[in-house]
Motif scaffolding. Structure first.
Motif, PDB file in Angstrom:
ATOM      1  N   ILE A  77      52.531   4.024  56.371  1.00  0.00           N
ATOM      2  CA  ILE A  77      52.382   2.816  55.547  1.00  0.00           C
ATOM      3  C   ILE A  77      51.116   2.898  54.701  1.00  0.00           C
ATOM      4  O   ILE A  77      51.119   2.606  53.498  1.00  0.00           O
ATOM      5  CB  ILE A  77      52.355   1.561  56.440  1.00  0.00           C
ATOM      6  CG1 ILE A  77      53.728   1.352  57.090  1.00  0.00           C
ATOM      7  CG2 ILE A  77      51.945   0.325  55.634  1.00  0.00           C
ATOM      8  CD1 ILE A  77      53.738   0.285  58.162  1.00  0.00           C
ATOM      9  N   SER A  78      49.999   3.296  55.330  1.00  0.00           N
ATOM     10  CA  SER A  78      48.732   3.415  54.614  1.00  0.00           C
ATOM     11  C   SER A  78      48.839   4.420  53.476  1.00  0.00           C
ATOM     12  O   SER A  78      48.332   4.187  52.364  1.00  0.00           O
ATOM     13  CB  SER A  78      47.624   3.846  55.587  1.00  0.00           C
ATOM     14  OG  SER A  78      46.425   4.138  54.913  1.00  0.00           O
ATOM     15  N   LEU A  79      49.509   5.540  53.736  1.00  0.00           N
ATOM     16  CA  LEU A  79      49.680   6.557  52.694  1.00  0.00           C
ATOM     17  C   LEU A  79      50.483   6.009  51.521  1.00  0.00           C
ATOM     18  O   LEU A  79      50.122   6.215  50.353  1.00  0.00           O
ATOM     19  CB  LEU A  79      50.373   7.786  53.286  1.00  0.00           C
ATOM     20  CG  LEU A  79      50.691   8.927  52.317  1.00  0.00           C
ATOM     21  CD1 LEU A  79      49.412   9.443  51.663  1.00  0.00           C
ATOM     22  CD2 LEU A  79      51.420  10.057  53.040  1.00  0.00           C
ATOM     23  N   MET A  80      51.556   5.271  51.812  1.00  0.00           N
ATOM     24  CA  MET A  80      52.392   4.728  50.744  1.00  0.00           C
ATOM     25  C   MET A  80      51.647   3.659  49.938  1.00  0.00           C
ATOM     26  O   MET A  80      51.747   3.603  48.712  1.00  0.00           O
ATOM     27  CB  MET A  80      53.674   4.142  51.334  1.00  0.00           C
ATOM     28  CG  MET A  80      54.642   5.184  51.889  1.00  0.00           C
ATOM     29  SD  MET A  80      55.249   6.336  50.637  1.00  0.00           S
ATOM     30  CE  MET A  80      54.223   7.776  50.973  1.00  0.00           C
ATOM     31  N   LEU A  81      50.891   2.808  50.632  1.00  0.00           N
ATOM     32  CA  LEU A  81      50.119   1.780  49.936  1.00  0.00           C
ATOM     33  C   LEU A  81      49.110   2.415  48.983  1.00  0.00           C
ATOM     34  O   LEU A  81      48.926   1.960  47.842  1.00  0.00           O
ATOM     35  CB  LEU A  81      49.407   0.879  50.944  1.00  0.00           C
ATOM     36  CG  LEU A  81      50.291  -0.067  51.774  1.00  0.00           C
ATOM     37  CD1 LEU A  81      49.447  -0.789  52.813  1.00  0.00           C
ATOM     38  CD2 LEU A  81      50.986  -1.087  50.867  1.00  0.00           C
ATOM     39  N   ASN A  82      48.452   3.476  49.456  1.00  0.00           N
ATOM     40  CA  ASN A  82      47.427   4.104  48.634  1.00  0.00           C
ATOM     41  C   ASN A  82      48.001   5.002  47.556  1.00  0.00           C
ATOM     42  O   ASN A  82      47.318   5.314  46.578  1.00  0.00           O
ATOM     43  CB  ASN A  82      46.462   4.891  49.530  1.00  0.00           C
ATOM     44  CG  ASN A  82      45.489   3.986  50.252  1.00  0.00           C
ATOM     45  OD1 ASN A  82      44.581   3.426  49.659  1.00  0.00           O
ATOM     46  ND2 ASN A  82      45.706   3.804  51.557  1.00  0.00           N
ATOM     47  N   LYS A  83      49.251   5.407  47.716  1.00  0.00           N
ATOM     48  CA  LYS A  83      49.909   6.143  46.632  1.00  0.00           C
ATOM     49  C   LYS A  83      49.928   5.294  45.368  1.00  0.00           C
ATOM     50  O   LYS A  83      49.628   5.766  44.260  1.00  0.00           O
ATOM     51  CB  LYS A  83      51.336   6.509  47.023  1.00  0.00           C
ATOM     52  CG  LYS A  83      52.111   7.203  45.895  1.00  0.00           C
ATOM     53  CD  LYS A  83      53.589   7.263  46.170  1.00  0.00           C
ATOM     54  CE  LYS A  83      54.336   8.009  45.070  1.00  0.00           C
ATOM     55  NZ  LYS A  83      54.054   7.505  43.712  1.00  0.00           N
ATOM     56  N   PHE A  84      50.280   4.023  45.536  1.00  0.00           N
ATOM     57  CA  PHE A  84      50.352   3.127  44.384  1.00  0.00           C
ATOM     58  C   PHE A  84      48.967   2.634  43.965  1.00  0.00           C
ATOM     59  O   PHE A  84      48.685   2.464  42.778  1.00  0.00           O
ATOM     60  CB  PHE A  84      51.268   1.948  44.701  1.00  0.00           C
ATOM     61  CG  PHE A  84      52.682   2.364  44.994  1.00  0.00           C
ATOM     62  CD1 PHE A  84      53.521   2.780  43.971  1.00  0.00           C
ATOM     63  CD2 PHE A  84      53.170   2.375  46.288  1.00  0.00           C
ATOM     64  CE1 PHE A  84      54.824   3.173  44.231  1.00  0.00           C
ATOM     65  CE2 PHE A  84      54.476   2.763  46.564  1.00  0.00           C
ATOM     66  CZ  PHE A  84      55.296   3.164  45.528  1.00  0.00           C
ATOM     67  N   ARG A  85      48.094   2.449  44.953  1.00  0.00           N
ATOM     68  CA  ARG A  85      46.753   1.944  44.635  1.00  0.00           C
ATOM     69  C   ARG A  85      45.960   2.946  43.810  1.00  0.00           C
ATOM     70  O   ARG A  85      45.267   2.568  42.848  1.00  0.00           O
ATOM     71  CB  ARG A  85      46.007   1.632  45.932  1.00  0.00           C
ATOM     72  CG  ARG A  85      44.581   1.133  45.704  1.00  0.00           C
ATOM     73  CD  ARG A  85      43.872   0.873  47.015  1.00  0.00           C
ATOM     74  NE  ARG A  85      42.519   0.407  46.793  1.00  0.00           N
ATOM     75  CZ  ARG A  85      41.636   0.184  47.761  1.00  0.00           C
ATOM     76  NH1 ARG A  85      41.990   0.387  49.021  1.00  0.00           N
ATOM     77  NH2 ARG A  85      40.411  -0.230  47.486  1.00  0.00           N
ATOM     78  N   TYR A  86      46.049   4.229  44.191  1.00  0.00           N
ATOM     79  CA  TYR A  86      45.266   5.249  43.505  1.00  0.00           C
ATOM     80  C   TYR A  86      46.096   6.071  42.516  1.00  0.00           C
ATOM     81  O   TYR A  86      45.574   7.004  41.904  1.00  0.00           O
ATOM     82  CB  TYR A  86      44.620   6.190  44.529  1.00  0.00           C
ATOM     83  CG  TYR A  86      43.512   5.537  45.323  1.00  0.00           C
ATOM     84  CD1 TYR A  86      42.267   5.296  44.741  1.00  0.00           C
ATOM     85  CD2 TYR A  86      43.711   5.145  46.642  1.00  0.00           C
ATOM     86  CE1 TYR A  86      41.242   4.703  45.461  1.00  0.00           C
ATOM     87  CE2 TYR A  86      42.695   4.541  47.375  1.00  0.00           C
ATOM     88  CZ  TYR A  86      41.460   4.319  46.780  1.00  0.00           C
ATOM     89  OH  TYR A  86      40.461   3.717  47.489  1.00  0.00           O
ATOM     90  N   GLY A  87      47.367   5.754  42.391  1.00  0.00           N
ATOM     91  CA  GLY A  87      48.203   6.460  41.438  1.00  0.00           C
ATOM     92  C   GLY A  87      48.431   7.916  41.792  1.00  0.00           C
ATOM     93  O   GLY A  87      48.433   8.782  40.903  1.00  0.00           O
ATOM     94  N   LEU A  88      48.593   8.206  43.072  1.00  0.00           N
ATOM     95  CA  LEU A  88      48.835   9.585  43.496  1.00  0.00           C
ATOM     96  C   LEU A  88      50.193  10.056  42.985  1.00  0.00           C
ATOM     97  O   LEU A  88      51.158   9.295  42.962  1.00  0.00           O
ATOM     98  CB  LEU A  88      48.804   9.693  45.023  1.00  0.00           C
ATOM     99  CG  LEU A  88      47.492   9.307  45.720  1.00  0.00           C
ATOM    100  CD1 LEU A  88      47.651   9.416  47.230  1.00  0.00           C
ATOM    101  CD2 LEU A  88      46.343  10.185  45.234  1.00  0.00           C
ATOM    102  N   THR A  89      50.264  11.299  42.599  1.00  0.00           N
ATOM    103  CA  THR A  89      51.532  11.851  42.144  1.00  0.00           C
ATOM    104  C   THR A  89      52.454  12.094  43.338  1.00  0.00           C
ATOM    105  O   THR A  89      52.014  12.058  44.498  1.00  0.00           O
ATOM    106  CB  THR A  89      51.317  13.184  41.405  1.00  0.00           C
ATOM    107  OG1 THR A  89      50.833  14.155  42.350  1.00  0.00           O
ATOM    108  CG2 THR A  89      50.323  13.018  40.274  1.00  0.00           C
ATOM    109  N   ILE A  90      53.718  12.383  43.049  1.00  0.00           N
ATOM    110  CA  ILE A  90      54.663  12.691  44.119  1.00  0.00           C
ATOM    111  C   ILE A  90      54.224  13.948  44.864  1.00  0.00           C
ATOM    112  O   ILE A  90      54.297  14.024  46.104  1.00  0.00           O
ATOM    113  CB  ILE A  90      56.083  12.864  43.548  1.00  0.00           C
ATOM    114  CG1 ILE A  90      56.593  11.536  42.990  1.00  0.00           C
ATOM    115  CG2 ILE A  90      57.040  13.401  44.612  1.00  0.00           C
ATOM    116  CD1 ILE A  90      57.949  11.625  42.334  1.00  0.00           C
ATOM    117  N   GLY A  91      53.724  14.945  44.123  1.00  0.00           N
ATOM    118  CA  GLY A  91      53.261  16.172  44.759  1.00  0.00           C
ATOM    119  C   GLY A  91      52.065  15.933  45.661  1.00  0.00           C
ATOM    120  O   GLY A  91      51.991  16.478  46.766  1.00  0.00           O
ATOM    121  N   GLN A  92      51.118  15.117  45.211  1.00  0.00           N
ATOM    122  CA  GLN A  92      49.946  14.803  46.032  1.00  0.00           C
ATOM    123  C   GLN A  92      50.356  14.025  47.282  1.00  0.00           C
ATOM    124  O   GLN A  92      49.860  14.289  48.386  1.00  0.00           O
ATOM    125  CB  GLN A  92      48.946  13.997  45.210  1.00  0.00           C
ATOM    126  CG  GLN A  92      48.270  14.808  44.117  1.00  0.00           C
ATOM    127  CD  GLN A  92      47.414  13.947  43.205  1.00  0.00           C
ATOM    128  OE1 GLN A  92      47.677  12.751  43.021  1.00  0.00           O
ATOM    129  NE2 GLN A  92      46.393  14.540  42.614  1.00  0.00           N
TER     130      GLN A  92
END
Length: 423
Positions: A77-92
């Motif tokens: 959950i934390s990883l998914m939340l921060n994907k959007f918060r920090y704009g991580l790419t799909i690869g990252q």
């Protein structure tokens, strides 16, 4: 087949990073697959596949399943939340999720070991395999320290200083890092010390081998963790403290005899001081973690995203240090927030409390020695992990999860004996 693969997994743990294959690569780090991880992946598939065919979870009734699953779910959950918060790419995101998957795969080893181990004899057999593996790891490490300095660069001639540090004649063995090697060794050394203290004289030889190898790592965090573990053993009730002191004095005598061969390395790497570059780097790591925690106290920045988020804090690293800093509990706090830290500490609390019950309730000297040794090892490795990334290292995770699972199985056997006696 599952049982054989489990023992093959035990046999491959000491191989560490000798045999690796690249799986996925980010801009600053390569995710690799080691031999024991390949065996573990096969083991997990063969163990879980029959259960999933019948739509049931094999660990549903296993103790500590809930906190382990909750921590794993929160990390996702934390990883998914921060994907959007920090704009991580799909690869990252996929790269970070790969490391979360690795953590979960080793946690599943707890349930596999718990299920495979059906008797006290099986527990003793598994412990023998772990300790023999540790002994081989140390024997090779001592030869490596004597004749193969900077072993990581011999094994990986194209590596740079961002991948490995120059370690000279320090013991790194197959883990290629002296601090991680020390974390692995001290777990088994404290277990061996506990057995020897309880009257199992044959354990003295393996304890001295493990202890001598621990000193050859020249890891201050490892040595500190070991002596904290010794303090934990001595603080326990009805503990033969005289034999503790005898064992420690024997080890210190061995260290004294080893000193002439280690003197040059100690002086060159400033192992006695606490203001050298290595120590100051750890202080900087802790400060950086605290900055990240103050900015993201609740959910953290996401599991294993440090390499992608660090540039926002003015930090750019490559190689082995790109995604991790010194201090594992601080790392969990920074990556998963206070929620993740609480869930992880809940796992540790349940493990420690279960071992306390086993230690105080059993009539078996062997089981009492085991429970005390694993308790001391758990505390010691957490202390040692303040100075390096240790409890997230795959082979160390494997040993800890297995030892914890065996402790739970022994506790259930003890409870069954009590119920039978009261029936």
């Amino acid at each position: 087949m599952t049982r054989r693969l489990f023992y093959l997994m035990l046999a491959t743990i000491p191989a560490g990073r000798l045999l690796t294959a690249s799986l996925f690569e980010s801009a600053t780090k390569v995710a690799s697959l080691t031999l024991d991880q390949f065996v573990l992946s096969t083991l997990i598939f063969l163990y879980f596949y029959p259960h999933l065919l019948h739509a049931r979870l094999p660990f549903k009734e296993a103790h500590r399943a809930r906190p382990i699953l909750l921590f794993s779910a929160w990390c996702l959950i934390s990883l998914m939340l921060n994907k959007f918060r920090y704009g991580l790419t799909i690869g990252q995101t996929a790269f970070s999720a790969l490391y979360l998957g690795r953590w979960i795969s080793y946690a599943l080893l707890y349930f596999i070991a718990y299920d495979i181990c059906k008797s006290g004899d099986e527990v003793k057999r598994i412990v023998r395999w772990l300790v023999i593996g540790g002994g081989l790891f140390c024997a090779f490490g001592l030869l490596q320290a004597a004749f193969l300095p900077d072993f990581a660069f011999i094994l990986h001639p194209d590596a740079t200083l961002s991948d490995f540090d120059l370690q000279g004649h320090r013991l790194v063995s197959t883990f290629l890092d002296p601090n991680i090697a020390a974390g692995y060794i001290l777990i088994l050394a404290l277990l061996a010390l506990s057995f020897w203290i309880h009257g199992y004289s044959k354990w003295l030889g393996i304890f001295l081998l493990l202890g001598g190898a621990l000193f050859a790592t020249l890891s201050r965090g490892g040595v500190l963790g070991f002596f904290v573990g010794v303090g934990v053993l001595m603080s326990m009730k009805r503990f033969p403290r005289k034999r503790v002191l005898m064992g420690v004095l024997a080890l210190l005598l061995l260290a004294f005899l080893m000193y002439p061969s280690l003197k040059t390395q100690i002086e060159d790497s400033q192992r006695i001081s606490i203001d050298d570059a290595s120590a100051l780097t750890r202080v900087e790591d802790w400060k950086l973690y605290l900055d990240i925690i103050s900015s993201n106290p609740l959910v953290g920045i996401g599991f294993n995203t440090f390499g992608f988020i660090a540039p926002r804090y003015g930090i750019i690293r490559e190689g082995g240090s790109a995604f991790g800093l010194a201090g594992d509990l601080l790392s969990i706090f920074a990556l998963t927030g206070v929620i993740g830290l609480i869930l992880y500490l809940q796992i540790c609390r349940k493990v420690f409390n279960g071992l306390s019950r086993l230690r105080d309730g059993t009539r078996s000297t062997w089981i009492r020695a085991y429970a005390r040794g694993v308790q001391a090892s758990t505390i010691a490795v957490l202390v040692s992990s303040s100075f390096a990334s240790i409890i997230h290292f795959p082979q160390i995770m494997a040993v800890l999860w297995i030892l914890w699972a065996l402790g739970r199985r022994l506790q259930e056997g003890m409870d069954a004996d009590v119920r039978h006696a009261n029936a």
